[in-house]
Design a protein around this motif. Structure first.
Motif, PDB file in Angstrom:
ATOM      1  N   SER B 191       0.805  -1.222   0.000  1.00 41.60           N
ATOM      2  CA  SER B 191       0.000   0.000   0.000  1.00 41.60           C
ATOM      3  C   SER B 191       0.838   1.272   0.000  1.00 41.60           C
ATOM      4  N   VAL B 192       2.095   1.179   0.452  1.00 41.29           N
ATOM      5  CA  VAL B 192       2.917   2.385   0.470  1.00 41.29           C
ATOM      6  C   VAL B 192       3.631   2.509  -0.863  1.00 41.29           C
ATOM      7  N   ASP B 193       3.454   3.652  -1.497  1.00 39.76           N
ATOM      8  CA  ASP B 193       4.095   3.865  -2.782  1.00 39.76           C
ATOM      9  C   ASP B 193       5.298   4.773  -2.585  1.00 39.76           C
ATOM     10  N   PHE B 194       6.395   4.434  -3.245  1.00 42.68           N
ATOM     11  CA  PHE B 194       7.610   5.211  -3.009  1.00 42.68           C
ATOM     12  C   PHE B 194       7.438   6.651  -3.456  1.00 42.68           C
ATOM     13  N   MET B 195       6.968   6.833  -4.687  1.00 45.41           N
ATOM     14  CA  MET B 195       6.874   8.204  -5.190  1.00 45.41           C
ATOM     15  C   MET B 195       5.818   9.010  -4.442  1.00 45.41           C
ATOM     16  N   SER B 196       4.606   8.465  -4.359  1.00 46.48           N
ATOM     17  CA  SER B 196       3.525   9.310  -3.865  1.00 46.48           C
ATOM     18  C   SER B 196       3.515   9.406  -2.345  1.00 46.48           C
ATOM     19  N   ASP B 197       4.076   8.444  -1.642  1.00 43.48           N
ATOM     20  CA  ASP B 197       4.048   8.528  -0.180  1.00 43.48           C
ATOM     21  C   ASP B 197       5.396   8.948   0.396  1.00 43.48           C
ATOM     22  N   VAL B 198       6.439   8.162   0.104  1.00 39.66           N
ATOM     23  CA  VAL B 198       7.738   8.446   0.711  1.00 39.66           C
ATOM     24  C   VAL B 198       8.289   9.783   0.227  1.00 39.66           C
ATOM     25  N   VAL B 199       8.257   9.990  -1.087  1.00 41.57           N
ATOM     26  CA  VAL B 199       8.845  11.220  -1.616  1.00 41.57           C
ATOM     27  C   VAL B 199       8.028  12.437  -1.193  1.00 41.57           C
ATOM     28  N   ASN B 200       6.693  12.277  -1.187  1.00 45.78           N
ATOM     29  CA  ASN B 200       5.884  13.411  -0.747  1.00 45.78           C
ATOM     30  C   ASN B 200       6.131  13.738   0.727  1.00 45.78           C
ATOM     31  N   GLY B 201       6.272  12.696   1.543  1.00 49.28           N
ATOM     32  CA  GLY B 201       6.606  12.931   2.947  1.00 49.28           C
ATOM     33  C   GLY B 201       7.929  13.660   3.075  1.00 49.28           C
ATOM     34  N   LEU B 202       8.851  13.283   2.197  1.00 47.99           N
ATOM     35  CA  LEU B 202      10.175  13.903   2.209  1.00 47.99           C
ATOM     36  C   LEU B 202      10.087  15.376   1.808  1.00 47.99           C
ATOM     37  N   ILE B 203       9.251  15.658   0.808  1.00 50.85           N
ATOM     38  CA  ILE B 203       9.078  17.053   0.382  1.00 50.85           C
ATOM     39  C   ILE B 203       8.520  17.871   1.546  1.00 50.85           C
ATOM     40  N   LYS B 204       7.529  17.289   2.235  1.00 51.39           N
ATOM     41  CA  LYS B 204       6.982  17.976   3.405  1.00 51.39           C
ATOM     42  C   LYS B 204       8.084  18.280   4.410  1.00 51.39           C
ATOM     43  N   ALA B 205       8.909  17.276   4.678  1.00 48.52           N
ATOM     44  CA  ALA B 205       9.965  17.463   5.679  1.00 48.52           C
ATOM     45  C   ALA B 205      10.908  18.587   5.259  1.00 48.52           C
ATOM     46  N   VAL B 206      11.253  18.638   3.964  1.00 48.99           N
ATOM     47  CA  VAL B 206      12.157  19.693   3.499  1.00 48.99           C
ATOM     48  C   VAL B 206      11.506  21.061   3.691  1.00 48.99           C
ATOM     49  N   VAL B 207      10.223  21.156   3.312  1.00 50.54           N
ATOM     50  CA  VAL B 207       9.523  22.439   3.444  1.00 50.54           C
ATOM     51  C   VAL B 207       9.461  22.857   4.914  1.00 50.54           C
ATOM     52  N   PHE B 208       9.113  21.900   5.787  1.00 49.14           N
ATOM     53  CA  PHE B 208       9.010  22.231   7.213  1.00 49.14           C
ATOM     54  C   PHE B 208      10.370  22.654   7.769  1.00 49.14           C
ATOM     55  N   GLY B 209      11.408  21.919   7.388  1.00 52.03           N
ATOM     56  CA  GLY B 209      12.743  22.259   7.876  1.00 52.03           C
ATOM     57  C   GLY B 209      13.115  23.674   7.471  1.00 52.03           C
ATOM     58  N   PHE B 210      12.818  23.997   6.229  1.00 55.07           N
ATOM     59  CA  PHE B 210      13.075  25.329   5.694  1.00 55.07           C
ATOM     60  C   PHE B 210      12.332  26.384   6.511  1.00 55.07           C
ATOM     61  N   VAL B 211      11.035  26.155   6.716  1.00 58.83           N
ATOM     62  CA  VAL B 211      10.218  27.168   7.388  1.00 58.83           C
ATOM     63  C   VAL B 211      10.637  27.318   8.852  1.00 58.83           C
ATOM     64  N   VAL B 212      10.850  26.191   9.530  1.00 61.30           N
ATOM     65  CA  VAL B 212      11.174  26.270  10.958  1.00 61.30           C
ATOM     66  C   VAL B 212      12.513  26.975  11.163  1.00 61.30           C
ATOM     67  N   THR B 213      13.526  26.603  10.385  1.00 61.01           N
ATOM     68  CA  THR B 213      14.819  27.278  10.583  1.00 61.01           C
ATOM     69  C   THR B 213      14.754  28.740  10.186  1.00 61.01           C
ATOM     70  N   TRP B 214      13.998  29.003   9.150  1.00 66.53           N
ATOM     71  CA  TRP B 214      13.867  30.395   8.722  1.00 66.53           C
ATOM     72  C   TRP B 214      13.271  31.223   9.856  1.00 66.53           C
ATOM     73  N   ILE B 215      12.167  30.729  10.423  1.00 67.39           N
ATOM     74  CA  ILE B 215      11.522  31.467  11.514  1.00 67.39           C
ATOM     75  C   ILE B 215      12.488  31.615  12.691  1.00 67.39           C
ATOM     76  N   ALA B 216      13.154  30.511  13.045  1.00 68.88           N
ATOM     77  CA  ALA B 216      14.043  30.540  14.217  1.00 68.88           C
ATOM     78  C   ALA B 216      15.161  31.554  14.016  1.00 68.88           C
ATOM     79  N   VAL B 217      15.772  31.499  12.854  1.00 71.20           N
ATOM     80  CA  VAL B 217      16.909  32.372  12.583  1.00 71.20           C
ATOM     81  C   VAL B 217      16.471  33.832  12.527  1.00 71.20           C
TER      82      VAL B 217
END
Lengths: 283, 260, 152
Positions: B191-217
């Motif tokens: 049921s877990v698809d690499f592109m649509s689940d894992v990669v999308n989760g990864l994109i989310k993580a990158v976006v969140f990391g970007f936003v959180v560090t940006w705000i913190a800094v």
């Protein structure tokens, strides 16, 4: 309020070689004006002090010279280039010629004393590590802290931290060294050491020193020329001897440290008795 | 009424100005020409502080969240006789949602607040001003390595979180509750698809990391340099970045998984 | 010296992170790089595909032999056309094979089951399976059941 200057003839002869010139500077923070048309000329190779009561924006003045703040109007010329009109990159270039000793020392807390002093050299030059080592040890020797090179800033006393910061400020042999309240919060011994050091370094290295301070006795003892600032204006300038002879009440109050005078002891307030009687403290 | 309008206008303008300043900081520190030789050791150091030191909290919370998911999923699914689907449920919820979101929230609390406090303290002790006077751009020297470290660490931490969570759920479901391990993993893999689940989760993580560090800094760089100002800025970092993460998560989920 | 331990731990951290990606890819999502995109395509038309989606598995005797890659509506026949990718080593599907849409468990995912026929000719890439059976739609079934109850 007119700037009181004694015999202008002797003053202008002293100011022939001007390294920093501030022309008709105005600056305000929010709605509060800090400088209302300040003119200052700082001679090359001398110790110039800018003095005034707390809150007159002396530190702000240093930041304006260093280009960290921009004036509302007026000009600041450092070695022929107008600081407010410089771009970000040129600003960093001109700052390499300036050293600044901050009030708190501002040592980088994640590096030890040696690396702190070596930092400007490593950033701006490609010198080999042995040469950097020699320069750093020389600078530390000059401030008497060669033995403390391995300590972290948190292990230094306030006076030692300021001396390390001084070593860092002069590590690139700048043309101008700016001292922001170098004597504040120091014990008498550390104060004496610093006074001595500033004088000696100025003579030995031949740079221009700008001292911002309100410690009148120490400053009078080392400065070649002084500017007195109050209410956003230069109220007097001259050599220490000249300043002592000025009759202005405001100057007298500051130089002699009188508690009340043109600078009032009381913050503006309604009449004391009336306020007590009517319990009128509005919150 | 007029007063209220004026206050509203003033607040809006100051928020917009703050947003503009933060964008400027971001632009100048990221886009500005990097100095790679000086940069690399600084980056390593920041990855150490931001990433390696966050590892323990990420692993521990990932493990427990996975175990709870396994347990809860089992007790619900067993009523429908489909407890084999627990692997699928755990993996999908972890990979798509929980790993990026919970990691980002923990990251904001653990690393974001530390970044804000550190930079704020540097500002209060005039270290930033003294860097400027030495002729070093603090945006490049102090801010840029921290931003990059945040971008790099968040996705890695999020993936570690997901893996530990899946493993923790397996621990509960397979070893403790006795689901056949073959069906646990097979259901998951189907049921877990690499592109649509894992990669999308990864994109989310990158976006969140970007936003959180940006705000913190930004909060650290723009704070009022007093002890009170730093504590307020730290609080704001955690509050703003948590809100930003949750809000962005909805938007990203709608874009990725919703048929918009 | 402190820098060294820091570098080692950062290296370790990066390694764990990338290992996690590999685990997610291979173990959790079951990504199989080897068989991706190397199979051949066959088609089938269904009257009703129910809840079949792309990436549903195609199996024979319960063993997966491929997956659904595309679903579209055939405008001429007014039927669903399902494109399947079959693994290249499964090259023995006879032309009269039949395909049906099945459900794993009562409420589980739908998939395509293929039952081989007896013809000697095998399906070539791009050919159609004509013998198909539509999805079992639960609502229809319940509806029929209720109608029977009423008519009794």
């Amino acid at each position: 309020m007119e700037a009181v200057s004694p015999t202008t003839g002797s003053a202008s002869s002293m100011l022939e070689d001007v390294i920093v010139e501030i022309k008709d500077l105005t600056f305000s923070r929010g709605d509060r004006p800090i400088f209302k048309g300040v003119d200052i000329k700082i001679p090359r190779g001398k110790v110039t002090a800018i003095m005034g009561p707390s809150g007159t924006g002396k530190t702000t003045l240093l930041k304006l010279i260093g280009g960290q703040l921009r004036p509302d109007s007026g000009d600041i010329v450092v070695e022929g280039s107008s600081v407010p009109s410089l771009g970000r990159r040129d600003l960093f270039v001109i700052r390499e010629k300036m050293g600044m000793l901050f009030q708190s020392g501002a040592l980088f807390t994640d590096m030890n004393v040696f690396d702190n002093v070596a930092f400007p050299i490593r950033v701006h030059t490609q010198l080999p590590e042995e040469m950097i080592r020699d320069i750093v040890l020389m600078k530390l020797q000059a401030v008497g802290l060669r033995g403390a090179y391995a300590l972290m800033p948190s292990e230094l006393s306030g006076g030692m931290a300021r001396r390390v910061a001084l070593a860092r400020a002069i590590s690139l042999d700048p043309n101008i060294v700016m001292y922001d309240e170098p004597f504040t919060g120091q014990d008498p011994i550390a104060m004496g050491v610093l006074v001595n050091l500033i004088r000696r370094l100025n003579q030995a290295l031949g740079h221009t020193s700008i001292i911002v301070s309100h410690d009148i006795q120490e400053t009078l003892s080392i400065a070649d020329y002084l500017y007195l600032i109050a209410d956003g204006k230069v109220i007097a300038h001259g050599t220490p001897e000249q300043l002592k002879t000025i009759e202005s009440e405001q100057v007298r109050q500051f130089v002699e440290g009188l508690p009340d005078g043109p600078v009032p002891f009381h913050y503006p307030a309604p009449d004391f008795v009336e306020q007590l009687m009517h319990k009128g403290v509005s919150r | 009424m007029i007063d209220f309008m004026q206050k509203l206008g003033h607040r809006t303008l100051s928020k917009l100005a703050a947003f503009g300043r933060s964008g400027q900081i971001l632009f100048q520190s990221v886009v500005a020409k990097p100095a790679p030789v000086m940069m690399f050791p600084l980056l390593i150091k920041q990855i150490y502080f931001v990433g390696v030191l966050s590892l323990i909290i990420i692993v521990v919370s990932g493990l427990f969240i996975g175990m709870v998911l396994g347990l809860q999923g089992y007790t619900i699914l067993v009523d429908y006789g489909s407890e084999q689907a627990v692997g699928q449920m755990v993996a999908l919820s972890l990979v798509r949602e929980l790993a990026p979101v919970v990691t980002a929230l923990l990251f904001a609390g653990r690393a974001g607040s530390a970044l804000t406090a550190e930079i704020g303290l540097m500002k209060a002790t005039e270290q930033l001003a003294s860097l400027e006077m030495i002729g070093v751009d603090p945006l490049r020297r102090i801010i840029a390595p921290r931003l990059y470290a945040g971008f790099i660490c968040m996705p890695l931490l999020s993936m570690i979180f997901a893996v530990v969570g899946v493993w923790g759920a397996a621990l509960v479901a397979v070893d403790w509750l006795g689901i056949y391990s073959g069906s646990y993993w097979a259901n998951m893999q189907q049921s877990v698809d690499f592109m649509s689940d894992v990669v999308n989760g990864l994109i989310k993580a990158v976006v969140f990391g970007f936003v959180v560090t940006w705000i913190a800094v930004y909060q650290g760089y723009d704070c009022v340099p007093t002890s009170e100002g730093i504590s307020q800025a730290t609080t704001r970092t955690v509050v703003y970045s948590s809100l930003a993460v949750l809000g962005l998560d909805f938007i990203l989920t709608a874009l990725m998984f919703g048929d918009l | 010296m402190r820098m060294r331990t820091m570098e080692i731990s950062v290296g370790f951290f990066m390694l764990i992170g990338f290992l996690a990606l590999v685990v997610l890819a291979l173990n959790v999502s079951g990504l199989n790089l080897a068989s991706k995109g190397t199979g051949y395509k066959i088609y089938a038309n269904f009257e009703n595909i129910g809840g079949l989606t792309t990436r549903a598995k195609v199996s024979m005797s319960g063993v997966q032999i491929g997956e659904v890659t595309r679903i579209r509506l055939d405008p001429q026949m007014l039927m669903a056309e399902v494109e399947m990718e079959i693994y290249p080593d499964v090259d023995f599907l006879s032309t009269d094979s039949s395909a049906m849409i099945l459900t794993s468990g009562l409420l589980g995912q739908q998939y395509i089951g293929i039952i081989p026929g007896g013809d000697v000719d095998v399906l070539a890439p791009g050919e159609f399976i004509y013998n198909t059976q539509s999805a079992l739609v639960l609502e229809d079934l319940v509806g029929k059941f209720l109608m029977n109850q009423v008519s009794e």
